[in-house]
Design an enzyme around this catalytic site. Sequence first.
Site, PDB file in Angstrom:
ATOM      1  N   GLU A   1       0.688  -1.209  -0.034  1.00  0.00           N
ATOM      2  CA  GLU A   1      -0.003  -0.087   0.135  1.00  0.00           C
ATOM      3  C   GLU A   1       0.738   1.207  -0.068  1.00  0.00           C
ATOM      4  O   GLU A   1       0.398   2.345  -0.582  1.00  0.00           O
ATOM      5  CB  GLU A   1      -0.696   0.000   1.297  1.00  0.00           C
ATOM      6  CG  GLU A   1      -1.889  -0.787   1.360  1.00  0.00           C
ATOM      7  CD  GLU A   1      -3.235  -0.977   0.176  1.00  0.00           C
ATOM      8  OE1 GLU A   1      -3.091   0.146  -0.506  1.00  0.00           O
ATOM      9  OE2 GLU A   1      -3.944  -1.796   0.109  1.00  0.00           O
TER      10      GLU A   1
ATOM     11  N   ARG B   1       0.516   3.561  -3.033  1.00  0.00           N
ATOM     12  CA  ARG B   1      -0.037   4.981  -2.861  1.00  0.00           C
ATOM     13  C   ARG B   1       0.869   6.174  -2.735  1.00  0.00           C
ATOM     14  O   ARG B   1       0.900   7.225  -3.182  1.00  0.00           O
ATOM     15  CB  ARG B   1      -1.127   5.074  -1.762  1.00  0.00           C
ATOM     16  CG  ARG B   1      -2.014   3.881  -1.749  1.00  0.00           C
ATOM     17  CD  ARG B   1      -3.209   4.117  -0.966  1.00  0.00           C
ATOM     18  NE  ARG B   1      -3.914   2.850  -0.652  1.00  0.00           N
ATOM     19  CZ  ARG B   1      -5.017   2.841   0.038  1.00  0.00           C
ATOM     20  NH1 ARG B   1      -5.620   3.762   0.384  1.00  0.00           N
ATOM     21  NH2 ARG B   1      -5.756   1.664  -0.046  1.00  0.00           N
TER      22      ARG B   1
ATOM     23  N   ASP C   1      -4.787  -9.788  -8.136  1.00  0.00           N
ATOM     24  CA  ASP C   1      -4.965  -8.913  -9.199  1.00  0.00           C
ATOM     25  C   ASP C   1      -3.882  -8.311  -9.904  1.00  0.00           C
ATOM     26  O   ASP C   1      -3.513  -8.157 -10.829  1.00  0.00           O
ATOM     27  CB  ASP C   1      -6.123  -7.764  -8.801  1.00  0.00           C
ATOM     28  CG  ASP C   1      -5.858  -7.175  -7.221  1.00  0.00           C
ATOM     29  OD1 ASP C   1      -4.794  -7.469  -6.844  1.00  0.00           O
ATOM     30  OD2 ASP C   1      -6.957  -6.643  -6.892  1.00  0.00           O
TER      31      ASP C   1
ATOM     32  N   GLU D   1     -12.361   0.255  -9.722  1.00  0.00           N
ATOM     33  CA  GLU D   1     -12.249  -0.682 -10.710  1.00  0.00           C
ATOM     34  C   GLU D   1     -13.103  -0.701 -12.061  1.00  0.00           C
ATOM     35  O   GLU D   1     -12.501  -0.901 -13.301  1.00  0.00           O
ATOM     36  CB  GLU D   1     -11.934  -2.153 -10.231  1.00  0.00           C
ATOM     37  CG  GLU D   1     -10.934  -2.284  -9.228  1.00  0.00           C
ATOM     38  CD  GLU D   1     -11.150  -1.726  -7.895  1.00  0.00           C
ATOM     39  OE1 GLU D   1     -12.145  -1.476  -7.557  1.00  0.00           O
ATOM     40  OE2 GLU D   1     -10.407  -1.487  -7.151  1.00  0.00           O
TER      41      GLU D   1
HETATM   42  C1  DMJ Z   1      -6.591   0.633  -4.744  1.00  0.00           C
HETATM   43  O1  DMJ Z   1      -5.858   0.730  -3.611  1.00  0.00           O
HETATM   44  C2  DMJ Z   1      -5.753  -0.144  -5.861  1.00  0.00           C
HETATM   45  O2  DMJ Z   1      -6.567  -0.346  -6.910  1.00  0.00           O
HETATM   46  C3  DMJ Z   1      -5.353  -1.537  -5.594  1.00  0.00           C
HETATM   47  O3  DMJ Z   1      -4.607  -2.147  -6.596  1.00  0.00           O
HETATM   48  C4  DMJ Z   1      -6.746  -2.519  -5.336  1.00  0.00           C
HETATM   49  N1  DMJ Z   1      -7.642  -1.744  -4.929  1.00  0.00           N
HETATM   50  C5  DMJ Z   1      -7.630  -0.319  -4.388  1.00  0.00           C
HETATM   51  C6  DMJ Z   1      -8.959   0.209  -4.781  1.00  0.00           C
HETATM   52  O4  DMJ Z   1      -9.951  -0.308  -5.008  1.00  0.00           O
END
Ligand code: DMJ
Length: 644
Positions: A269, A273, A402, A536
Amino acid sequence: MTTPALLPLSGRRIPTLSPGASSFPHHRATLRLSEKFILLLILSAFITLCFGAFFFLPDSSKHKRFDLGLEDVLIPHIESGKEGPGQRAVLARGWRTRPDGDTEEEESLRDKIRADHERALQEAKQKLRKSKKALLHEIQTEKARVAQELKKKDVPRSLPPVPMPKLVGVNDGDPGEPDVKEKRDKIREMMKHAWDSYRQYGWGHNELKPIAKKGHSTNIFGNSQMGATIVDALDTLYIMGLHDEFKDGQEWIEQNLDFSVNAEVSVFEVNIRFIGGLLAAYYLSGQEVFKAKAVQLAEKLLPAFNTPTGIPWAMVNLKSGVGRNWGWASAGSSILAEFGTLHMEFVHLTYLTGNPAYYQKVMHIRKLLAKMDRPNGLYPNYLNPRTGRWGQHHTSVGGLGDSFYEYLLKAWLMSDRTDAEARKTYDDAIEAIERHLIRKSNGGLTFIGEWKNGHLERKMGHLTCFAGGMFALGADGSPGDKAGHYLQLGAEIAHTCHESYDRTVLKLGPEAFKFDSGLEAVAVRQNEKYYILRPEVIETYWYMWRFTHDPKYRQWGWEAAQAIDKYCRVGGGFSGVKDVYSSNPTYDDVQQSFFLAETLKYLYLLFSSDELLPLESWVFNTEAHPLPVLRLANATMPGSQAKR
Ligand code: DMJ
């Protein structure tokens, strides 16, 4: 030495004094006192001399060692006729012991010691003359100076200059048509509301509670207060032309963003971010502070890679560097979507700093995965960083898996399509996913299920909906003649995900939806009915729009924007809702930082022209932070021999 001198002062010698002594007892006593006094004087003078000699004479033993050391170094050269570097200067300065045992240098050393003592005494005396208040003030000033020095040490060394990649498409992106422009203005207004609310009620906190109107944070940021929303939102502000707000955020970062905190944070994260956000802000604005902060933070993440295999821990303490994994993860495993979503940012870090460590860490992960057996060609979500073995055989293109797939494709795109290994790994993985996980429902909806210990769960997550955009993005360059096929697959996933929105009361998508027992794209469990401002589905609409210009994607995006504004907007910002099937929803009272970073950015781009951040020149990280393609066709990254 002192004991014999003291003996005469004892009463034992007194009886041996002159006979008259007894008739003049007082006089005799006076004489004895003067005698004692004189002896005392002599004694103290002697002691002073001894101390003086002890302190002021140079320590000859040290000189001997010094001479020896130099001779050891120099004499072999002198004798062999070869003069060592600097040897002449040393000899000229006379650092050799003269036959009388004394040198000019020893004399001057003694003078220097005396002078130093004298100065120290004077300073001490002066200090003692000062008032207590003045002394306290001096101590405080000195303390502040030392603290300042220590802080400076934390600032990274100035980074080597690197050629800035050619930045294409950093412009207004005016869509032209007035009705589209109007929609775009509305999205900008929503961004203003989200930002202003955070500015007012949550400034400096990671996120915002828009109903309680106060700061919020989750365990992914530990107990830190690192202004996640500020960092995550910066590039969106910049792209939308909200320059005052951007400046405000920049100022906060310059003055307050400090990573020397005792907080255990999620490596993934923080990477997507913070590092992604800072790097994008740097490329867009050219402000060095963002690059410096990104590098400072990246250095704090590196200890997470200190595991027996080099697969990083999920969490790391920013202060101590101690890492560990989530307690809930299968058998102490690290998570595929976490350790597999570092590549883009880490390659940019190496590019910007010249430090090969970042590149080597992520390439090592890639090499290690390439050597492992994969059940049915699929990558399980769990990998034990101690043993290097897979945990539970659970494969997902949604949560836990994912962005691993996303980053394989984007590594290739970001390398100007030169990283063939990444492309091949992506193609192989997608082929296995299509074979085992992608199905059509009875009602004709294409969905991506989850593979759990040999069987397919016919359930798809909101998170999985990003894959529509990924398939479209990867279509060009896919093996064989499959570009059309993947674009079509992207369109089908976009359609399914739109259905998951359209089949709710609020026209917002649930967290997970099923394709089973007559159910089609709807959530069953109460705890899967929430919508937490996720991006998404809108992300996929935007990619599909860019590749097809089919107006339905703008239409679907607008439906979602309106629903968010109607049902998630509250006085203090935007909140997630707990049940998208209820006409009277309750709020979760969290304004997620990704709402500003991703959801609103993708919406804004959907209603902008394609000239804004074209996909040939920019690659968006998984948190929607755009990073430029590195056109290094004939260059190699520093440290391209992957090692740990
Ligand atoms: C985000 O922090 C990013 O897209 C991450 O890859 C997965 N999900 C959250 C938002 O849903």
